[in-house]
Structures are given as structure tokens and as C-alpha cells.
Design an enzyme around this catalytic site. Structure first.
Site, PDB file in Angstrom:
ATOM      1  N   SER A   5       0.841  -1.196   0.000  1.00  0.00           N
ATOM      2  CA  SER A   5       0.000   0.000   0.000  1.00  0.00           C
ATOM      3  C   SER A   5       0.875   1.244   0.000  1.00  0.00           C
ATOM      4  O   SER A   5       1.665   1.464   0.924  1.00  0.00           O
ATOM      5  CB  SER A   5      -0.910   0.008   1.230  1.00  0.00           C
ATOM      6  OG  SER A   5      -1.550   1.261   1.357  1.00  0.00           O
ATOM      7  N   HIS A  33      -1.328  -1.345  -4.254  1.00  0.00           N
ATOM      8  CA  HIS A  33      -2.582  -0.935  -3.622  1.00  0.00           C
ATOM      9  C   HIS A  33      -2.590   0.575  -3.416  1.00  0.00           C
ATOM     10  O   HIS A  33      -1.691   1.136  -2.781  1.00  0.00           O
ATOM     11  CB  HIS A  33      -2.739  -1.646  -2.280  1.00  0.00           C
ATOM     12  CG  HIS A  33      -4.098  -1.508  -1.671  1.00  0.00           C
ATOM     13  ND1 HIS A  33      -5.188  -2.253  -2.070  1.00  0.00           N
ATOM     14  CD2 HIS A  33      -4.541  -0.704  -0.681  1.00  0.00           C
ATOM     15  CE1 HIS A  33      -6.243  -1.923  -1.347  1.00  0.00           C
ATOM     16  NE2 HIS A  33      -5.885  -0.969  -0.499  1.00  0.00           N
ATOM     17  N   ASP A  35      -4.871   3.681  -2.008  1.00  0.00           N
ATOM     18  CA  ASP A  35      -6.021   4.070  -1.202  1.00  0.00           C
ATOM     19  C   ASP A  35      -6.488   5.476  -1.584  1.00  0.00           C
ATOM     20  O   ASP A  35      -5.732   6.444  -1.449  1.00  0.00           O
ATOM     21  CB  ASP A  35      -5.669   4.047   0.282  1.00  0.00           C
ATOM     22  CG  ASP A  35      -5.512   2.634   0.812  1.00  0.00           C
ATOM     23  OD1 ASP A  35      -6.426   1.821   0.605  1.00  0.00           O
ATOM     24  OD2 ASP A  35      -4.469   2.346   1.420  1.00  0.00           O
ATOM     25  N   MET A  37      -9.098   8.302  -0.597  1.00  0.00           N
ATOM     26  CA  MET A  37      -9.990   8.718   0.481  1.00  0.00           C
ATOM     27  C   MET A  37     -10.448  10.156   0.228  1.00  0.00           C
ATOM     28  O   MET A  37      -9.660  10.984  -0.223  1.00  0.00           O
ATOM     29  CB  MET A  37      -9.268   8.653   1.833  1.00  0.00           C
ATOM     30  CG  MET A  37      -8.637   7.318   2.145  1.00  0.00           C
ATOM     31  SD  MET A  37      -7.864   7.329   3.787  1.00  0.00           S
ATOM     32  CE  MET A  37      -6.853   5.850   3.697  1.00  0.00           C
ATOM     33  N   HIS A  66      -8.439   1.168  -4.136  1.00  0.00           N
ATOM     34  CA  HIS A  66      -9.424   0.980  -3.071  1.00  0.00           C
ATOM     35  C   HIS A  66     -10.074   2.330  -2.807  1.00  0.00           C
ATOM     36  O   HIS A  66      -9.458   3.222  -2.234  1.00  0.00           O
ATOM     37  CB  HIS A  66      -8.712   0.437  -1.829  1.00  0.00           C
ATOM     38  CG  HIS A  66      -9.594   0.287  -0.639  1.00  0.00           C
ATOM     39  ND1 HIS A  66      -9.098   0.137   0.646  1.00  0.00           N
ATOM     40  CD2 HIS A  66     -10.947   0.255  -0.507  1.00  0.00           C
ATOM     41  CE1 HIS A  66     -10.095   0.030   1.490  1.00  0.00           C
ATOM     42  NE2 HIS A  66     -11.232   0.106   0.818  1.00  0.00           N
ATOM     43  N   MET A  68     -12.323   4.621  -0.947  1.00  0.00           N
ATOM     44  CA  MET A  68     -13.042   4.900   0.297  1.00  0.00           C
ATOM     45  C   MET A  68     -13.686   6.269   0.132  1.00  0.00           C
ATOM     46  O   MET A  68     -13.266   7.267   0.731  1.00  0.00           O
ATOM     47  CB  MET A  68     -12.068   4.849   1.480  1.00  0.00           C
ATOM     48  CG  MET A  68     -11.607   3.448   1.796  1.00  0.00           C
ATOM     49  SD  MET A  68     -10.233   3.382   2.983  1.00  0.00           S
ATOM     50  CE  MET A  68      -8.841   3.437   1.851  1.00  0.00           C
ATOM     51  N   ASP A 175      -7.111  -6.166   4.134  1.00  0.00           N
ATOM     52  CA  ASP A 175      -6.422  -4.884   4.223  1.00  0.00           C
ATOM     53  C   ASP A 175      -6.506  -4.354   5.650  1.00  0.00           C
ATOM     54  O   ASP A 175      -7.600  -4.130   6.169  1.00  0.00           O
ATOM     55  CB  ASP A 175      -7.073  -3.892   3.251  1.00  0.00           C
ATOM     56  CG  ASP A 175      -6.407  -2.524   3.256  1.00  0.00           C
ATOM     57  OD1 ASP A 175      -5.384  -2.348   3.939  1.00  0.00           O
ATOM     58  OD2 ASP A 175      -6.925  -1.615   2.573  1.00  0.00           O
TER      59      ASP A 175
END
Length: 226
Positions: A5, A33, A35, A37, A66, A68, A175
Site C-alpha cells: 500500500s 494498492h 487508497d 480517500m 481501493h 473509500m 487490508d
């Protein structure tokens, strides 16, 4: 599979940090990965599509986004269109998860569905038939460096059983808090893909750390399935 990540990477040296997890051919990161957000769905703000587009230009490692974020139905297809290999949305945020999965597939990506620690797996089994990846959150989404929540492994075990019996066809990903100690537990529960942030990027040699994690996970997974 190990998916480092970049949330734990040095953003001022992002291209170098991505290169550091590549490793030798056949080794290193399986996925990268990323993230995303939005400070609404989760109380933190990271990066968005323009940065992901830049990342995609710098690496051949399949990018695992991913999201979010609120309203993934609107924003998620853009990440697939940009070239992300796997785009994961939260079931708690998606308005029409079935159509969203179709949109992600139409845009050329695999579709992933993430569930928070407090979200019940059993409620979404039928929905998962439309997805390629189940992302089991083993921390509350929003921040890196949290402690692993072992109680979520029951979700991974249920998913693995449904995959092994042919009821689902998907990759089980986890995760949150994955390190040399917790990865074995997760592998025994049937997880295929492990997101690891600080366990990789806090190591002196990130690529070597990935190999060490894989070396722990693979026999644990195999022995549990024997």
C-alpha cells in the site's frame, strides 16, 4: 499475492517508492494498492484520479484502487477507464452495486467489493456473484498503521468456503494491520491477497520484505487447504 500500500510510502518520492516494490522478475509486488480517500466516507484525505493516472504511467505493476469515497457509482468507473487493474468500492457507499460492477467491467477493470469490520458478510453473498474481489477490512478504513482485527477472519473463512465449493468465483483480499505476525493467520483463513503498508515500506528493503511476507503466507495457505 502481496499488494503493498502506497499509503505508507514517501509521497515526495512516489515513483522511486513504487519502483522499490517491483523486485526481480517473478518476485516483488503482485498488485500496487492505492487508497483513495475523500474525507467524507472516511475522515481522511489522500489522493484522487489525477495522481492515479500518473502512477499508471510509471509502473507495470497492476494497480489495485481501493475507493473509500462517497458516491462510487459516479466516480469509480473513471479509475477503471484510466487503466486500473482492480477497482474496489465499499458496499456501504455504493447505491447500485450490481450496475456499478457492470460499469467497472465494461471499462476494462476487475470489480472489487469492500466491507468494513462491522459489516455482515452474509448479507452480501448474492451480491458478490457480480464481483471479482472481496476486500475484507481488518481495520476501520481511513488511516494506515492500525492494529489488526482478528475477528474479521470469520468473513474470510466464509468467503473461502464459498469459493472452494464453487458458489462464488472471487479473490479474497484483506487490508489492515498485515505484517509478519498477522499474515499467517489471514492465510490460514483462506485469504489470497494481502495488502501491506508499513510492513513493506518501513523495511530497509521493501522488495525483500514482500518476499518474506509471501514466504510466510504461502505455506500457511497451502497447509490449511490440505
Amino acid at each position: 499475492m502481496i499488494a503493498p500500500s502506497i499509503l505508507s510510502a514517501d509521497f515526495a518520492r512516489l515513483a522511486d517508492e513504487i519502483s522499490a516494490v517491483g523486485g526481480e522478475p517473478g518476485k516483488g509486488a503482485d498488485w500496487l494498492h492505492v487508497d483513495v480517500m475523500d474525507a467524507h466516507f472516511v475522515p481522511n484525505l489522500t489522493l484522487g484520479l489525477p495522481v492515479v493516472e500518473s502512477i499508471l504511467k510509471t509502473t507495470d505493476i497492476p494497480v489495485d484502487c481501493h475507493l473509500m469515497i462517497e458516491n462510487p457509482d459516479r466516480w469509480a468507473p473513471g479509475y477503471a477507464e484510466a487503466g486500473a487493474h482492480n477497482v474496489t468500492v465499499h458496499v456501504e457507499a455504493a447505491h447500485d452495486p450490481v450496475n456499478l460492477a457492470k460499469d467497472l467491467h465494461a471499462a476494462g477493470a476487475k470489480a472489487g467489493l469492500a466491507i468494513k469490520p462491522g459489516t455482515h458478510f452474509d448479507d452480501y453473498v448474492e451480491l458478490l456473484k457480480h464481483y471479482d474481489t472481496l476486500l475484507v477490512m481488518s481495520v476501520e478504513p481511513g488511516f494506515g498503521g492500525q492494529k489488526f482485527m482478528a475477528e474479521v477472519l470469520d468473513k474470510a473463512r466464509k468467503a473461502r468456503q464459498l469459493v472452494d465449493t464453487g458458489h462464488l468465483k472471487l479473490l479474497v483480499e484483506i487490508d489492515g494491520g498485515i505484517n509478519a505476525e498477522t499474515i499467517e493467520q489471514a492465510a490460514e483463513a483462506g485469504v489470497d491477497c494481502f495488502v501491506a503498508g508499513s510492513a513493506v515500506y518501513n523495511a530497509e528493503d521493501p522488495a525483500q520484505a514482500i518476499e518474506a511476507l509471501r514466504g510466510t503466507a504461502t505455506p500457511a495457505f497451502t497447509q490449511a487447504r490440505a
